[in-house]
Scaffold this motif. Structure first.
Motif, PDB file in Angstrom:
ATOM      1  N   ILE A   1       0.859  -1.197   0.000  1.00 35.77           N
ATOM      2  CA  ILE A   1       0.000   0.000   0.000  1.00 35.77           C
ATOM      3  C   ILE A   1       0.889   1.239   0.000  1.00 35.77           C
ATOM      4  N   ASP A   2       0.567   2.193  -0.859  1.00 44.08           N
ATOM      5  CA  ASP A   2       1.336   3.450  -0.853  1.00 44.08           C
ATOM      6  C   ASP A   2       0.432   4.611  -1.244  1.00 44.08           C
ATOM      7  N   ARG A   3       0.723   5.764  -0.647  1.00 41.13           N
ATOM      8  CA  ARG A   3      -0.110   6.948  -0.906  1.00 41.13           C
ATOM      9  C   ARG A   3       0.178   7.587  -2.265  1.00 41.13           C
ATOM     10  N   GLN A   4       1.317   7.279  -2.846  1.00 39.70           N
ATOM     11  CA  GLN A   4       1.675   7.876  -4.132  1.00 39.70           C
ATOM     12  C   GLN A   4       1.098   7.047  -5.291  1.00 39.70           C
TER      13      GLN A   4
ATOM     14  N   THR B   1      11.310   9.401  -0.931  1.00 39.72           N
ATOM     15  CA  THR B   1      12.772   9.488  -0.713  1.00 39.72           C
ATOM     16  C   THR B   1      13.556   8.615  -1.692  1.00 39.72           C
ATOM     17  N   SER B   2      12.920   7.592  -2.228  1.00 42.44           N
ATOM     18  CA  SER B   2      13.615   6.704  -3.160  1.00 42.44           C
ATOM     19  C   SER B   2      13.568   7.221  -4.600  1.00 42.44           C
ATOM     20  N   PHE B   3      13.216   8.482  -4.787  1.00 40.87           N
ATOM     21  CA  PHE B   3      13.012   8.987  -6.146  1.00 40.87           C
ATOM     22  C   PHE B   3      14.301   9.406  -6.853  1.00 40.87           C
ATOM     23  N   ALA B   4      15.114  10.222  -6.216  1.00 44.50           N
ATOM     24  CA  ALA B   4      16.294  10.768  -6.942  1.00 44.50           C
ATOM     25  C   ALA B   4      17.499  10.843  -6.004  1.00 44.50           C
ATOM     26  N   ASN B   5      17.844   9.710  -5.407  1.00 42.79           N
ATOM     27  CA  ASN B   5      18.951   9.729  -4.439  1.00 42.79           C
ATOM     28  C   ASN B   5      20.309   9.676  -5.149  1.00 42.79           C
ATOM     29  N   GLY B   6      21.368   9.528  -4.357  1.00 46.46           N
ATOM     30  CA  GLY B   6      22.724   9.601  -4.910  1.00 46.46           C
ATOM     31  C   GLY B   6      23.149   8.401  -5.733  1.00 46.46           C
ATOM     32  N   GLY B   7      22.382   7.326  -5.682  1.00 45.70           N
ATOM     33  CA  GLY B   7      22.637   6.173  -6.551  1.00 45.70           C
ATOM     34  C   GLY B   7      23.757   5.241  -6.112  1.00 45.70           C
ATOM     35  N   GLN B   8      24.381   5.520  -4.988  1.00 40.42           N
ATOM     36  CA  GLN B   8      25.538   4.686  -4.615  1.00 40.42           C
ATOM     37  C   GLN B   8      25.159   3.435  -3.826  1.00 40.42           C
ATOM     38  N   ILE B   9      25.743   2.321  -4.225  1.00 43.05           N
ATOM     39  CA  ILE B   9      25.706   1.097  -3.422  1.00 43.05           C
ATOM     40  C   ILE B   9      27.058   1.085  -2.718  1.00 43.05           C
TER      41      ILE B   9
ATOM     42  N   THR C   1      -3.776   6.110   1.053  1.00 41.70           N
ATOM     43  CA  THR C   1      -3.078   6.652   2.227  1.00 41.70           C
ATOM     44  C   THR C   1      -3.484   5.876   3.470  1.00 41.70           C
ATOM     45  N   VAL C   2      -2.506   5.307   4.130  1.00 42.90           N
ATOM     46  CA  VAL C   2      -2.774   4.602   5.386  1.00 42.90           C
ATOM     47  C   VAL C   2      -3.029   5.657   6.452  1.00 42.90           C
ATOM     48  N   THR C   3      -4.126   5.492   7.197  1.00 39.39           N
ATOM     49  CA  THR C   3      -4.415   6.480   8.246  1.00 39.39           C
ATOM     50  C   THR C   3      -4.194   5.904   9.646  1.00 39.39           C
TER      51      THR C   3
ATOM     52  N   LEU D   1       5.388   7.932  13.014  1.00 41.88           N
ATOM     53  CA  LEU D   1       4.091   8.562  13.293  1.00 41.88           C
ATOM     54  C   LEU D   1       2.984   7.515  13.361  1.00 41.88           C
ATOM     55  N   TYR D   2       3.160   6.405  12.671  1.00 42.98           N
ATOM     56  CA  TYR D   2       2.137   5.350  12.654  1.00 42.98           C
ATOM     57  C   TYR D   2       2.396   4.281  13.704  1.00 42.98           C
ATOM     58  N   ALA D   3       3.646   4.195  14.159  1.00 43.42           N
ATOM     59  CA  ALA D   3       3.981   3.219  15.210  1.00 43.42           C
ATOM     60  C   ALA D   3       3.654   3.771  16.593  1.00 43.42           C
TER      61      ALA D   3
ATOM     62  N   HIS E   1      16.456   3.707   7.377  1.00 42.54           N
ATOM     63  CA  HIS E   1      17.711   3.423   6.667  1.00 42.54           C
ATOM     64  C   HIS E   1      18.546   4.661   6.359  1.00 42.54           C
ATOM     65  N   GLY E   2      18.059   5.838   6.714  1.00 42.44           N
ATOM     66  CA  GLY E   2      18.869   7.054   6.636  1.00 42.44           C
ATOM     67  C   GLY E   2      19.613   7.235   5.326  1.00 42.44           C
ATOM     68  N   THR E   3      20.938   7.384   5.429  1.00 45.05           N
ATOM     69  CA  THR E   3      21.762   7.686   4.251  1.00 45.05           C
ATOM     70  C   THR E   3      21.986   6.490   3.337  1.00 45.05           C
ATOM     71  N   LEU E   4      21.611   5.280   3.802  1.00 44.79           N
ATOM     72  CA  LEU E   4      22.034   4.087   3.050  1.00 44.79           C
ATOM     73  C   LEU E   4      20.897   3.152   2.638  1.00 44.79           C
TER      74      LEU E   4
ATOM     75  N   TRP F   1      19.413   2.657  -0.159  1.00 45.98           N
ATOM     76  CA  TRP F   1      19.593   1.978  -1.449  1.00 45.98           C
ATOM     77  C   TRP F   1      20.641   0.874  -1.266  1.00 45.98           C
ATOM     78  N   THR F   2      21.730   1.213  -0.596  1.00 50.06           N
ATOM     79  CA  THR F   2      22.782   0.218  -0.340  1.00 50.06           C
ATOM     80  C   THR F   2      22.224  -0.977   0.430  1.00 50.06           C
ATOM     81  N   HIS F   3      21.346  -0.693   1.395  1.00 54.25           N
ATOM     82  CA  HIS F   3      20.870  -1.745   2.297  1.00 54.25           C
ATOM     83  C   HIS F   3      19.543  -2.368   1.854  1.00 54.25           C
TER      84      HIS F   3
HETATM   85  C1  LIG Z   1      19.714  13.324  -1.126  1.00 51.23           C
HETATM   86  C2  LIG Z   1      19.745  11.855  -0.817  1.00 51.23           C
HETATM   87  C3  LIG Z   1      20.783  11.076  -1.318  1.00 51.23           C
HETATM   88  C4  LIG Z   1      20.848   9.720  -1.002  1.00 51.23           C
HETATM   89  N1  LIG Z   1      21.826   8.959  -1.563  1.00 51.23           N
HETATM   90  C5  LIG Z   1      21.896   7.645  -1.275  1.00 51.23           C
HETATM   91  C6  LIG Z   1      22.910   6.831  -1.860  1.00 51.23           C
HETATM   92  O1  LIG Z   1      23.710   7.277  -2.672  1.00 51.23           O
HETATM   93  N2  LIG Z   1      22.977   5.520  -1.484  1.00 51.23           N
HETATM   94  C7  LIG Z   1      22.114   4.989  -0.579  1.00 51.23           C
HETATM   95  O2  LIG Z   1      22.257   3.829  -0.239  1.00 51.23           O
HETATM   96  N3  LIG Z   1      21.098   5.717  -0.064  1.00 51.23           N
HETATM   97  C8  LIG Z   1      20.975   7.029  -0.375  1.00 51.23           C
HETATM   98  N4  LIG Z   1      19.990   7.794   0.161  1.00 51.23           N
HETATM   99  C9  LIG Z   1      19.065   7.179   1.134  1.00 51.23           C
HETATM  100  C10 LIG Z   1      17.915   6.418   0.489  1.00 51.23           C
HETATM  101  O3  LIG Z   1      17.422   7.114  -0.629  1.00 51.23           O
HETATM  102  C11 LIG Z   1      16.807   6.222   1.538  1.00 51.23           C
HETATM  103  O4  LIG Z   1      17.338   5.613   2.684  1.00 51.23           O
HETATM  104  C12 LIG Z   1      15.687   5.340   0.976  1.00 51.23           C
HETATM  105  O5  LIG Z   1      15.167   5.903  -0.204  1.00 51.23           O
HETATM  106  C13 LIG Z   1      14.586   5.177   2.005  1.00 51.23           C
HETATM  107  O6  LIG Z   1      13.630   4.324   1.423  1.00 51.23           O
HETATM  108  P1  LIG Z   1      12.281   3.989   2.197  1.00 51.23           P
HETATM  109  O7  LIG Z   1      11.599   2.948   1.399  1.00 51.23           O
HETATM  110  O8  LIG Z   1      12.577   3.712   3.628  1.00 51.23           O
HETATM  111  O9  LIG Z   1      11.501   5.375   2.211  1.00 51.23           O
HETATM  112  P2  LIG Z   1      10.636   6.056   1.034  1.00 51.23           P
HETATM  113  O10 LIG Z   1      11.308   5.930  -0.275  1.00 51.23           O
HETATM  114  O11 LIG Z   1      10.297   7.427   1.499  1.00 51.23           O
HETATM  115  O12 LIG Z   1       9.354   5.157   0.995  1.00 51.23           O
HETATM  116  C14 LIG Z   1       8.326   5.266   1.949  1.00 51.23           C
HETATM  117  C15 LIG Z   1       7.023   5.120   1.222  1.00 51.23           C
HETATM  118  O13 LIG Z   1       5.975   5.162   2.191  1.00 51.23           O
HETATM  119  C16 LIG Z   1       4.909   5.860   1.609  1.00 51.23           C
HETATM  120  N5  LIG Z   1       4.064   6.404   2.687  1.00 51.23           N
HETATM  121  C17 LIG Z   1       4.422   7.240   3.678  1.00 51.23           C
HETATM  122  N6  LIG Z   1       3.372   7.508   4.461  1.00 51.23           N
HETATM  123  C18 LIG Z   1       2.322   6.821   3.947  1.00 51.23           C
HETATM  124  C19 LIG Z   1       0.952   6.666   4.305  1.00 51.23           C
HETATM  125  N7  LIG Z   1       0.432   7.300   5.370  1.00 51.23           N
HETATM  126  N8  LIG Z   1       0.184   5.868   3.563  1.00 51.23           N
HETATM  127  C20 LIG Z   1       0.675   5.202   2.472  1.00 51.23           C
HETATM  128  N9  LIG Z   1       1.951   5.321   2.086  1.00 51.23           N
HETATM  129  C21 LIG Z   1       2.767   6.107   2.817  1.00 51.23           C
HETATM  130  C22 LIG Z   1       5.543   6.962   0.768  1.00 51.23           C
HETATM  131  O14 LIG Z   1       4.691   7.401  -0.272  1.00 51.23           O
HETATM  132  C23 LIG Z   1       6.794   6.270   0.244  1.00 51.23           C
HETATM  133  O15 LIG Z   1       6.629   5.766  -1.063  1.00 51.23           O
HETATM  134  C24 LIG Z   1      19.870   9.145  -0.140  1.00 51.23           C
HETATM  135  C25 LIG Z   1      18.816   9.918   0.329  1.00 51.23           C
HETATM  136  C26 LIG Z   1      18.738  11.271  -0.009  1.00 51.23           C
HETATM  137  C27 LIG Z   1      17.594  12.089   0.499  1.00 51.23           C
END
Ligand SMILES: Cc1cc2nc3c(=O)[nH]c(=O)nc-3n(C[C@H](O)[C@H](O)[C@H](O)COP(=O)(O)OP(=O)(O)OC[C@H]3O[C@@H](n4cnc5c(N)ncnc54)[C@H](O)[C@@H]3O)c2cc1C
Length: 430
Positions: free
Chosen positions: A29-32, A39-47, A223-225, A264-266, A395-398, A400-402
């Motif tokens: 389920i996803d709101r988009q 956050t997974s849209f246009a990150n730095g791309g590094q593994i 959207t999960v509420t 916020l949901y936990a 997963h913070g900065t990593l 994609w790697t993780h």
């Molecule tokens: C500038 C930048 C550079 C980065 N570079 C790297 C890199 O080089 N290498 C690397 O390993 N990592 C990198 N990262 C980190 C990586 O991009 C993130 O850790 C990762 O994208 C997190 O993924 P996620 O699935 O946890 O979160 P998200 O991609 O944010 O996914 C969460 C999903 O939950 C959905 N959601 C949220 N709330 C709700 C709701 N209420 N109902 C339904 N859906 C909901 C959202 O729509 C979203 O699709 C970078 C991040 C940034 C910002």
């Protein structure tokens, strides 16, 4: 089992794929409207297994203080009247001791190495293509102090099996000739041949196609509420679609993978997740002069920027083009996603200073994303106190790697199987 995955970012999508592989009936389920749109849209791309030193390390407190109030600082705390931010900040300080830093590097390297192997296996199994480059990652340093500070963590990473080699400035230029322009400023570098890069967004969309073909359902624009508990387990989640229609979605198990929104949901369930949004920026620009542009994925430790290069994904505004992606910096300022001009321009200035003429800055596209950051940079994967609720988040900065290692691990934990990596999973998952 019927498993509901909450969130279709990198972590939700990989969880769903591996859960399906283990025979579960999976719904995401996803709101988009499309996967990996936040956050997974246009990150730095590094593994980057080699990028294992967390922000919280012994040199961080002084740096953070020096950077307070500086608009273009690589790591900027904007102090707010926000209890969650203050608590996170205190926990961050606790993670800055040498012992905690060592522990966190160990966790991050173990998960990173496993995850990179898992991604490579997935590539062999499925042929998935996401403009990957397998030329390693080169960290370069433009001050002696930063370079000296990197030697110890690099040594620890090597001891943990991450082959991060220390190399001279001349060796760095030999590996990546585009660095020749800044040769006089280079203090040194490290190179990890096994690290990679690739378009994370394209990867997620390709994996969704494979998962869909295998039977995974994706409820997009939902959207999960709330998550509703009954008798000690999650009974259902409540969601509304884009026309406002309310639904209850039931399952046997639930995986929380909603990135920086997860806490916020936990929280209403009494589960406190120390995850705070850390806003990062990326700049995507077409290559102007291919000879001046980098081929190897790079990390500029001083400015906390990473550099990747790939053919742009079809849904970008630069379809099919050879592009540079530069990403990084962090701003702790709640859930605000506004583009700060000063920070965008600081990145472009740095790119121009390092590789003049390589990219076309007039066509630069800017983006921000909220990293789901834990104070330690170690993600939260595993069980919770609620028997059928699992975590794959923080997963913070990593992320994609993780992603692949975390997705496969949570799928195994949900299935009652032991994970394949020695990592501090939450609950009794390890
Ligand atoms: C500038 C930048 C550079 C980065 N570079 C790297 C890199 O080089 N290498 C690397 O390993 N990592 C990198 N990262 C980190 C990586 O991009 C993130 O850790 C990762 O994208 C997190 O993924 P996620 O699935 O946890 O979160 P998200 O991609 O944010 O996914 C969460 C999903 O939950 C959905 N959601 C949220 N709330 C709700 C709701 N209420 N109902 C339904 N859906 C909901 C959202 O729509 C979203 O699709 C970078 C991040 C940034 C910002």
């Amino acid at each position: 089992m019927r498993v509901i995955v909450l969130g279709a970012g990198l972590l939700g999508v990989t969880s769903a794929y591996y859960l399906q592989q283990l025979g579960h009936e999976v719904t995401v389920i996803d709101r988009q409207a499309t996967p990996a749109a936040e956050t997974s849209f246009a990150n730095g791309g590094q593994i980057s297994v080699s990028h294992a030193e967390p922000w919280a390390n012994p040199s961080a407190p002084l740096k953070v203080l020096q950077w307070l109030g500086k608009e273009d600082a690589p790591l900027l705390f904007r102090i707010r009247a926000d209890m969650r931010q203050w608590l996170w900040g205190l926990q961050f300080l606790r993670e800055c001791t040498p012992a905690r830093t060592r522990h966190n590097i160990e966790q991050i390297v173990r998960l990173g190495t496993y995850s990179r192997d898992t991604l490579q296996q997935l590539r062999r199994d499925t042929g998935i293509d996401y403009h990957q480059r397998t030329q390693g990652i080169l960290h370069f340093y433009t001050t002696q102090k930063e370079f000296d500070g990197a030697l110890k963590p690099a040594e620890q990473m090597r001891a943990l099996g991450c082959d991060r080699q220390v190399i001279s400035a001349d060796e760095a230029v030999k590996l990546e000739p585009a660095l020749a322009h800044i040769r006089p400023q280079l203090a040194g570098a490290t190179y990890t041949a096994e690290d990679e890069s690739g378009d994370a967004n394209r990867f997620a969309r390709e994996l969704v196609a494979l998962a869909r073909a295998a039977g995974v359902k994706f409820l997009m624009s939902h959207t999960v509420t709330a998550l509703r508990e009954a008798g000690g387990s999650i009974d259902h989640v409540e969601a509304t679609d884009d026309e406002g229609r309310f639904q209850r979605i039931r399952g046997d198990a639930f995986v929380l993978a909603m990135g920086s929104l997860s806490p916020l949901y936990a929280a209403p369930l009494g589960i406190r997740l120390p995850i705070y949004p850390a806003k990062g920026y990326s700049v995507t620009m077409p290559v102007k002069d291919a000879a001046k542009a980098h081929q190897v994925s790079l990390t500029d430790d001083e400015f906390k920027l990473v550099f990747s290069r790939y053919t742009s994904a079809a849904n970008d505004r630069l379809p099919g083009r050879d592009v540079l992606r530069i990403a990084g910096t962090a701003e702790l300022n709640g859930y605000d996603r506004d583009l700060n001009r000063v920070r965008c321009e600081a990145i472009v200035r740095r790119v121009e200073a390092l590789f003049p003429g390589a990219g076309d800055a007039t066509q630069a596209q800017f983006w921000t994303g909220l990293r789901p950051a834990t104070p330690s940079n170690v993600p939260m994967i595993g069980k919770t106190k609620i028997g059928n609720l699992f975590l794959n988040t923080g997963h913070g900065t990593l992320g994609w790697t993780h992603a692949c290692g975390s997705g496969k691990s949570i799928a195994r934990i949900v299935s009652g199987l032991a994970p394949e990596v020695d990592f501090a999973f939450t609950g009794r998952g390890g």
